[in-house]
Motif scaffolding. Structure first.
Motif, PDB file in Angstrom:
ATOM      1  N   UNK A 169       0.841  -1.201   0.000  1.00 37.12           N
ATOM      2  CA  UNK A 169       0.000   0.000   0.000  1.00 37.12           C
ATOM      3  C   UNK A 169       0.876   1.251   0.000  1.00 37.12           C
ATOM      4  N   UNK A 170       1.907   1.256   0.829  1.00 37.58           N
ATOM      5  CA  UNK A 170       2.804   2.417   0.885  1.00 37.58           C
ATOM      6  C   UNK A 170       3.564   2.586  -0.425  1.00 37.58           C
ATOM      7  N   UNK A 171       3.947   1.471  -1.052  1.00 42.11           N
ATOM      8  CA  UNK A 171       4.611   1.549  -2.351  1.00 42.11           C
ATOM      9  C   UNK A 171       3.717   2.187  -3.399  1.00 42.11           C
ATOM     10  N   UNK A 172       2.442   1.804  -3.389  1.00 41.04           N
ATOM     11  CA  UNK A 172       1.485   2.399  -4.329  1.00 41.04           C
ATOM     12  C   UNK A 172       1.282   3.881  -4.032  1.00 41.04           C
ATOM     13  N   UNK A 173       1.173   4.232  -2.744  1.00 41.06           N
ATOM     14  CA  UNK A 173       0.999   5.638  -2.380  1.00 41.06           C
ATOM     15  C   UNK A 173       2.225   6.464  -2.748  1.00 41.06           C
ATOM     16  N   UNK A 174       3.408   5.866  -2.625  1.00 41.36           N
ATOM     17  CA  UNK A 174       4.643   6.544  -3.031  1.00 41.36           C
ATOM     18  C   UNK A 174       4.552   6.943  -4.502  1.00 41.36           C
TER      19      UNK A 174
END
Length: 333
Positions: free
Chosen positions: A269-274
């Motif tokens: 999820x954090x990778x996508x938000x990045x």
């Protein structure tokens, strides 16, 4: 406290916060809650697609056909809604998930039963599914005026400050976290990628686990097909072109090991938000699309290097301990 700070997810979350702060100095209002909610909504489809991709990667496989699956399913349900405007929306969504699951099943069957390498299978089905979308539509577009208001408006409906699309992504994140952490399938997924040989000795059917991972990835891609078409109010053959690479990039940046067996839902999820923050911010501050591509590529390479070094240091997850294991150890002590 130091243990938390050393975690990949914590570091990535801090980087995202620093990026938001830095971009807000160049673009007024970038860090405003309303804009951050918009960024999350814009990234919601990528989050859902990346979670399906993550499950496949954890089993030491890869799915290059997720965006083509999305395109075919989106075209199919858009045409279905245009042809039969009286159909209930829930039925259309279920049809989208069913079509996506069927396409994922084809990938899983070829990998499991015919023992064809996943990258070869999904590279082939990527082209096939795009071609199927063209044959189905005859190359024509399905535009907003051909779709029903309910089909288009439900994902955009705001509830408690966030569109239904965003709430859908949040629910899927929670569901995936529960499945991968607390079910036999989740433990088998990590074991199949962490060490397939040891997984077999532990009684896990590695082939069937990969098959189910492809089915899950296909189901989420099918759901994304409807969400994409309804959000952008258009369906055509090339929608989400190249989005399979974004889903892989989100996984890699979030700490999912390409070799399988290591990673978390939060990291994905954090990778996508990045990626979502970068794609929303760079055009605002005047960075050209070509420079954006170069920055994204550099970040992916850096993430792969970091992942490789971390895997050497930590080793691999074979099987996560269950409550039963803990109880047995306590009794033995």
């Amino acid at each position: 406290m130091l243990k938390i700070l050393k975690k990949r997810e914590t570091a990535l979350a801090l980087i995202i916060l620093v990026m938001v702060g830095a971009f807000s100095t160049r673009a007024a209002g970038f860090a405003a809650p309303a804009n951050l909610a918009n960024i999350f909504t814009d990234t919601s489809i990528l989050i859902i697609l990346a979670l399906g991709q993550m499950t496949v990667i954890l089993t030491k496989s890869i799915d290059l056909s997720v965006a083509a699956n999305l395109a075919f399913t989106g075209m199919a349900v858009a045409m279905l809604d245009a042809a039969f405007p009286g159909l209930p929306l829930i039925l259309i969504v279920l049809v989208a998930i069913a079509i996506g699951t069927a396409l994922g099943t084809i990938n899983g069957f070829l990998v499991w039963r015919l023992q064809i390498p996943p990258i070869v299978v999904t590279l082939g089905t990527l082209t096939i599914y795009r071609g199927m979308a063209f044959v189905l539509s005859g190359g024509a577009w399905v535009n907003a005026h051909q779709m029903t208001p309910t089909f288009l408006n439900v994902p955009r409906t705001v509830f408690l400050g966030l569109p239904v699309l965003g709430w859908t992504a949040l629910l899927i994140v929670i569901a995936m976290a529960l499945v991968l952490r607390h079910t036999p399938f989740g433990r088998a997924t990590y074991a199949s990628g962490g060490n397939p040989v040891a997984a077999v000795y532990a009684g896990i059917d590695v082939g069937k686990t990969r098959f189910r991972a492809f089915q899950l990835s296909g189901a989420l891609a099918g759901l994304c097909g409807y969400l994409w078409v309804s959000r952008y109010a258009v369906a055509y053959v090339d929608i989400a072109n190249g989005f399979e690479l974004d889903s892989i990039a989100a996984c890699v940046i979030g700490g999912i090991a390409i070799a399988g067996g290591i990673g978390s839902v939060l990291g994905t999820v954090l990778g996508a938000l990045f990626l979502g923050v970068i794609k929303n911010a760079l055009p605002v501050i005047g960075i050209s699309p070509f420079t954006q591509m170069a920055i994204s590529g550099a970040v992916i390479i850096l993430a792969v290097v970091v992942n490789a070094r971390r895997e050497q240091a930590r080793g691999r997850i074979i099987l996560r301990p269950t409550k039963t294991d803990v109880t047995i150890k306590g009794a033995a002590a």
